[in-house]
Design a protein around this motif. Structure first.
Motif, mmCIF file in Angstrom:
data_model
loop_
_atom_site.group_PDB
_atom_site.id
_atom_site.type_symbol
_atom_site.label_atom_id
_atom_site.label_comp_id
_atom_site.label_asym_id
_atom_site.label_seq_id
_atom_site.Cartn_x
_atom_site.Cartn_y
_atom_site.Cartn_z
ATOM 1 N N ALA A 223 21.934 40.769 36.479
ATOM 2 C CA ALA A 223 22.552 39.613 35.964
ATOM 3 C C ALA A 223 21.716 38.317 35.920
ATOM 4 C CB ALA A 223 23.585 39.194 37.317
ATOM 5 N N ALA A 224 20.695 38.206 36.616
ATOM 6 C CA ALA A 224 19.675 37.118 36.938
ATOM 7 C C ALA A 224 18.757 37.093 35.506
ATOM 8 C CB ALA A 224 18.617 37.107 37.892
ATOM 9 N N HIS A 225 18.811 38.208 34.591
ATOM 10 C CA HIS A 225 18.221 38.029 33.423
ATOM 11 C C HIS A 225 19.112 37.796 32.186
ATOM 12 C CE1 HIS A 225 15.899 40.058 29.877
ATOM 13 N NE2 HIS A 225 14.962 39.716 30.732
ATOM 14 N N VAL A 226 18.592 37.068 31.230
ATOM 15 C CA VAL A 226 19.403 36.523 30.033
ATOM 16 C C VAL A 226 20.244 37.732 29.378
ATOM 17 C CG1 VAL A 226 18.241 34.322 29.706
ATOM 18 C CG2 VAL A 226 17.364 36.613 28.439
ATOM 19 N N TYR A 227 19.560 38.703 29.115
ATOM 20 C CA TYR A 227 20.032 39.942 28.451
ATOM 21 C C TYR A 227 21.334 40.229 29.560
ATOM 22 C CZ TYR A 227 20.301 44.560 26.134
ATOM 23 O OH TYR A 227 20.860 45.711 25.581
ATOM 24 N N GLY A 228 21.261 40.523 30.795
ATOM 25 C CA GLY A 228 22.294 40.796 31.814
ATOM 26 C C GLY A 228 23.408 39.729 31.646
ATOM 27 N N ASN A 229 22.957 38.441 31.704
ATOM 28 C CA ASN A 229 23.663 37.494 31.879
ATOM 29 C C ASN A 229 24.784 37.354 30.425
ATOM 30 O OD1 ASN A 229 24.860 34.633 33.004
ATOM 31 N ND2 ASN A 229 24.221 34.199 30.767
ATOM 32 N N VAL A 230 24.228 37.686 29.425
ATOM 33 C CA VAL A 230 25.037 37.637 28.189
ATOM 34 C C VAL A 230 25.728 39.091 28.114
ATOM 35 C CG1 VAL A 230 24.925 37.896 25.643
ATOM 36 C CG2 VAL A 230 23.316 36.312 27.008
ATOM 37 N N ALA A 231 25.450 40.078 28.338
ATOM 38 C CA ALA A 231 26.030 41.141 28.519
ATOM 39 C C ALA A 231 27.337 41.015 29.384
ATOM 40 C CB ALA A 231 25.289 42.501 29.071
ATOM 41 N N ILE A 232 27.302 40.579 30.383
ATOM 42 C CA ILE A 232 28.260 40.160 31.379
ATOM 43 C C ILE A 232 29.276 39.150 30.815
ATOM 44 C CG2 ILE A 232 29.018 39.382 33.729
ATOM 45 C CD1 ILE A 232 26.349 40.672 34.739
ATOM 46 N N ASN A 233 28.903 38.035 30.502
ATOM 47 C CA ASN A 233 29.647 36.947 30.462
ATOM 48 C C ASN A 233 30.224 36.933 28.809
ATOM 49 O OD1 ASN A 233 29.805 35.351 32.756
ATOM 50 N ND2 ASN A 233 27.581 35.009 32.467
ATOM 51 N N SER A 234 29.620 37.679 27.876
ATOM 52 C CA SER A 234 30.177 37.810 26.509
ATOM 53 C C SER A 234 31.484 38.631 26.850
ATOM 54 C CB SER A 234 29.327 38.466 25.599
ATOM 55 O OG SER A 234 28.757 39.623 25.977
ATOM 56 N N THR A 235 31.369 39.741 27.700
ATOM 57 C CA THR A 235 32.468 40.587 28.045
ATOM 58 C C THR A 235 33.573 39.789 28.652
ATOM 59 O OG1 THR A 235 30.950 42.569 28.126
ATOM 60 C CG2 THR A 235 33.145 42.762 29.039
ATOM 61 N N PHE A 236 33.232 39.079 29.554
ATOM 62 C CA PHE A 236 34.389 38.140 30.251
ATOM 63 C C PHE A 236 35.191 37.103 29.378
ATOM 64 C CE2 PHE A 236 32.110 38.077 34.879
ATOM 65 C CZ PHE A 236 32.577 39.172 34.845
ATOM 66 N N LEU A 237 34.079 36.863 28.322
ATOM 67 C CA LEU A 237 34.724 35.670 27.209
ATOM 68 C C LEU A 237 36.053 36.632 26.627
ATOM 69 C CD1 LEU A 237 34.530 33.040 26.012
ATOM 70 C CD2 LEU A 237 32.521 33.900 24.771
ATOM 71 N N ALA A 238 35.446 38.046 26.009
ATOM 72 C CA ALA A 238 36.348 38.788 25.157
ATOM 73 C C ALA A 238 37.618 39.226 25.966
ATOM 74 C CB ALA A 238 35.744 39.809 24.333
ATOM 75 N N GLY A 239 37.566 39.094 27.428
ATOM 76 C CA GLY A 239 38.480 39.576 28.337
ATOM 77 C C GLY A 239 38.540 41.028 28.513
ATOM 78 N N GLY A 240 37.332 41.779 28.237
ATOM 79 C CA GLY A 240 36.900 43.135 28.770
ATOM 80 C C GLY A 240 36.638 43.412 30.028
ATOM 81 N N THR A 241 36.190 44.610 30.583
ATOM 82 C CA THR A 241 35.901 44.796 31.946
ATOM 83 C C THR A 241 34.665 45.225 31.971
ATOM 84 O OG1 THR A 241 38.192 45.694 32.266
ATOM 85 C CG2 THR A 241 36.424 46.382 33.913
ATOM 86 N N VAL A 242 33.751 44.675 32.801
ATOM 87 C CA VAL A 242 32.316 44.779 33.220
ATOM 88 C C VAL A 242 32.260 45.981 34.424
ATOM 89 C CG1 VAL A 242 30.047 43.907 33.799
ATOM 90 C CG2 VAL A 242 31.560 42.494 32.230
ATOM 91 N N VAL A 243 31.631 47.130 34.249
ATOM 92 C CA VAL A 243 31.391 47.936 35.124
ATOM 93 C C VAL A 243 29.679 47.568 35.590
ATOM 94 C CG1 VAL A 243 31.347 50.286 36.025
ATOM 95 C CG2 VAL A 243 32.729 49.657 34.589
ATOM 96 N N LEU A 244 29.466 46.927 36.585
ATOM 97 C CA LEU A 244 28.189 46.578 37.129
ATOM 98 C C LEU A 244 27.653 47.214 38.037
ATOM 99 C CD1 LEU A 244 25.957 44.238 36.281
ATOM 100 C CD2 LEU A 244 27.134 42.906 38.397
ATOM 101 N N MET A 245 26.598 47.778 37.778
ATOM 102 C CA MET A 245 25.510 48.772 38.912
ATOM 103 C C MET A 245 24.741 47.843 39.434
ATOM 104 S SD MET A 245 24.768 51.972 36.226
ATOM 105 C CE MET A 245 23.884 52.925 37.398
ATOM 106 N N GLU A 246 24.720 48.017 40.648
ATOM 107 C CA GLU A 246 23.728 47.127 41.811
ATOM 108 C C GLU A 246 22.416 47.395 41.134
ATOM 109 O OE1 GLU A 246 22.132 46.995 46.158
ATOM 110 O OE2 GLU A 246 23.742 48.044 45.656
ATOM 111 N N ARG A 247 21.831 48.476 40.651
ATOM 112 C CA ARG A 247 20.650 48.783 40.154
ATOM 113 C C ARG A 247 20.727 50.150 39.488
ATOM 114 N NH1 ARG A 247 19.818 49.075 45.691
ATOM 115 N NH2 ARG A 247 18.303 47.432 45.583
ATOM 116 N N PHE A 248 19.764 50.407 38.678
ATOM 117 C CA PHE A 248 19.787 51.419 37.529
ATOM 118 C C PHE A 248 19.788 52.714 38.148
ATOM 119 C CE2 PHE A 248 18.484 54.304 34.377
ATOM 120 C CZ PHE A 248 19.470 54.428 33.446
#
Length: 524
Positions: A223-248
């Motif tokens: 989430a601290a990386h810009v790619y992760g930030n955009v992946a998460i928040n663009s999904t929120f913006l669209a109203g989707g669901t983010v399944v976020l792993m603590e680490r890969f």
């Protein structure tokens, strides 16, 4: 799928994303982390609580709030709560050491630090050299007590009023985020981003990738990386669901795609390589996926081909950087695929291929040059570093990215490599990414990275560091012969080093500067 009402769309910054999503989808699951499932109403309420608790401690507009921890629900709501309080967020790479963390916190003048329980010891040590921090809050989790830390639950209870705070007056051009670069040479630099840049990147990414409110996105991007930030928040913006792993973890990612009926996976090449090499890949349930994204580093097209042999949806390649708050180019979901390309510029963003020597002008179609970008996504500059800002940002707004790329006659861009990673051997320019693409296409190679070694005759020579597939019979002779068939003589690695793992950043990008630590024959 619900329709978006234009008048209700966020227009100022990312602090509006959760209230917007909660208004449209209050009872829908917005975030899944481990066993926790949070609706948009809950995410919005929790982030309101963070904002109110920050306000109660006189932390608000213009103050810097740093976030240092693995992916978690607390991290996400703290990010949004800080923005709701009018603070400037400072997402910190969780891999930073204590001294590195001290530098970042001091440089940005952080007033508050939120940390994961596993990172609390590092923060406590780092704070001994930082005078600006007034609040140190530790997320719930295993770990010892810390004398100067406020536990997460206690922090949330510290505000007498946890209702939605009055939104501080911010403008799209106000400072929203200070994101530090990886610091490959010297200290990292803090790229200052506006509210407009962060929100616009999320909105344009959602548009290009066709994100919908029925999307379920599995990702382990930090989430601290810009790619992760955009992946998460663009999904929120669209109203989707983010399944976020603590680490890969490759096996876990494959399982989550099946059990969550994921429609989208987002990752970097190393993640795909590890999933393809995982024993469960051939039997994993992947039929729900309708698209995937891959970015962060160049990769062999064969990687995407092997993924798509089992996944029907397109692999959307992309390119971005901290200095533009996320993506700069990508592919549209519904456009014809152009394998190997990072795509076209996001709407309203200018991309130009300039001469590598830094001179003014453009190079012809098909000729490599330095990728440059201009537009509302470009950073304000580096925090407290006007000298470094002047090196990369021209007076007319063009940002030099340090990436070597070329454009074809359809306007699609192709990254060749990082300019600083180029190997100069016997007068020839050799790009590690080109060699990596070739070697990674060998069926017995799981991962590969190309480094360079000084040479008295040629100046520099390429060295291949390879993680072989399980139970393979790969050796240096096989790799040398494979390269002889596919690469010109001056491009071929002069040595092959087999390793168990390659050094990567928290986002999964290869760290070429650390490759020499794997090479017992290297002398400085």
């Amino acid at each position: 799928m619900s329709d978006l009402h234009a008048a209700a769309l966020p227009s100022v910054g990312p602090g509006q994303i959760l209230p917007f999503a909660a208004t449209r989808h209050p009872d829908k699951i917005g975030l899944v982390v481990g066993d926790r499932r949070l609706t948009y109403r809950e995410l919005d309420h929790l982030s309101d609580g963070v904002a109110a608790s920050l306000r109660a401690r006189n932390i608000g507009p213009g103050d810097v709030v740093s976030l240092y921890g693995q992916n978690s629900a607390e991290w996400i709501v703290s990010y949004h709560g800080a923005l709701k309080a009018g603070a400037v967020v400072n997402p910190v790479n969780v891999m930073l050491t204590g001294p590195e963390l001290s530098y970042v916190l001091s440089d940005c003048g952080a007033k508050a630090v939120f940390a994961g329980a596993a990172q609390a010891d590092t923060v406590e040590g780092a704070l001994q050299a930082v005078a600006s921090v007034e609040l140190f809050c530790v997320f719930d989790g295993p770990g010892g007590a810390h004398e100067n830390a406020v536990p997460w639950a206690e922090f949330l209870d510290s505000a007498s009023d946890t209702s939605a705070p009055s939104a501080p007056k911010v403008t799209p051009k106000d400072l929203c985020c200070i994101g530090y670069t990886s610091g490959t040479t010297g200290h990292p630099k803090g790229a200052m981003q506006t509210h407009q840049a962060v929100l616009l990147n999320c909105a344009l990414t959602a548009t290009m990738h066709g994100r919908r409110d029925d999307d379920i996105v599995v990702t382990a991007l930090p989430a601290a990386h810009v790619y992760g930030n955009v992946a998460i928040n663009s999904t929120f913006l669209a109203g989707g669901t983010v399944v976020l792993m603590e680490r890969f973890d490759a096996g876990q990612a494959l399982r989550l795609i099946g059990t969550e009926n994921a429609t989208m996976f987002e990752g970097v090449p190393a993640m795909y390589s590890m999933m393809l090499a995982d024993p469960s890949f051939e039997t994993a349930e992947l039929s729900s996926l309708r698209k995937s994204t891959i970015g962060g580093q160049t990769f062999s097209p064969s990687l995407a081909e092997r993924w798509q042999a089992r996944v029907a949806g397109p692999v959307l390649e992309l390119w971005g950087m901290t200095e533009i708050a996320g993506l700069g180019t990508t592919h549209s979901l519904y456009a014809p695929p152009v394998p190997g390309s990072i795509g076209v510029s996001l709407p309203g963003i200018e991309i130009k291929i300039a001469p590598i020597d830094g001179s003014v002008g453009e190079v012809p179609v098909g000729t490599p040059g330095e990728l440059t970008v201009r537009g509302p996504l470009v950073m304000l500059g580096y925090h407290r570093r006007p000298d470094a800002t002047a090196e990369v940002l021209s007076p007319d707004g063009w940002l030099r990215t340090g990436d070597v790329a070329y454009v074809d006659d359809t306007g699609h861009h192709f990254v060749v490599d990082r300019l600083k990673d180029m190997i100069l051997t016997a007068g020839y320019n050799v790009y590690p990414a080109e060699i990596e693409r070739v070697i990674s296409s060998h069926p017995q190679v799981t991962m590969v990275a190309i480094g360079k070694r000084p040479d008295e005759v040629k100046g520099e020579v390429a060295v291949a560091y390879i993680v072989a597939a399980p139970d393979s019979d790969l050796d240096a002779t096989i790799i040398s012969e494979y390269c002889r068939v596919h690469l010109a003589a001056y491009k071929r690695p002069r040595e092959v080093v087999f390793v168990d793992a390659l050094p990567t950043t928290s986002s999964g990008k290869l760290m070429r500067r650390k490759l020499t630590e794997l090479d017992p024959t290297f002398t400085r």
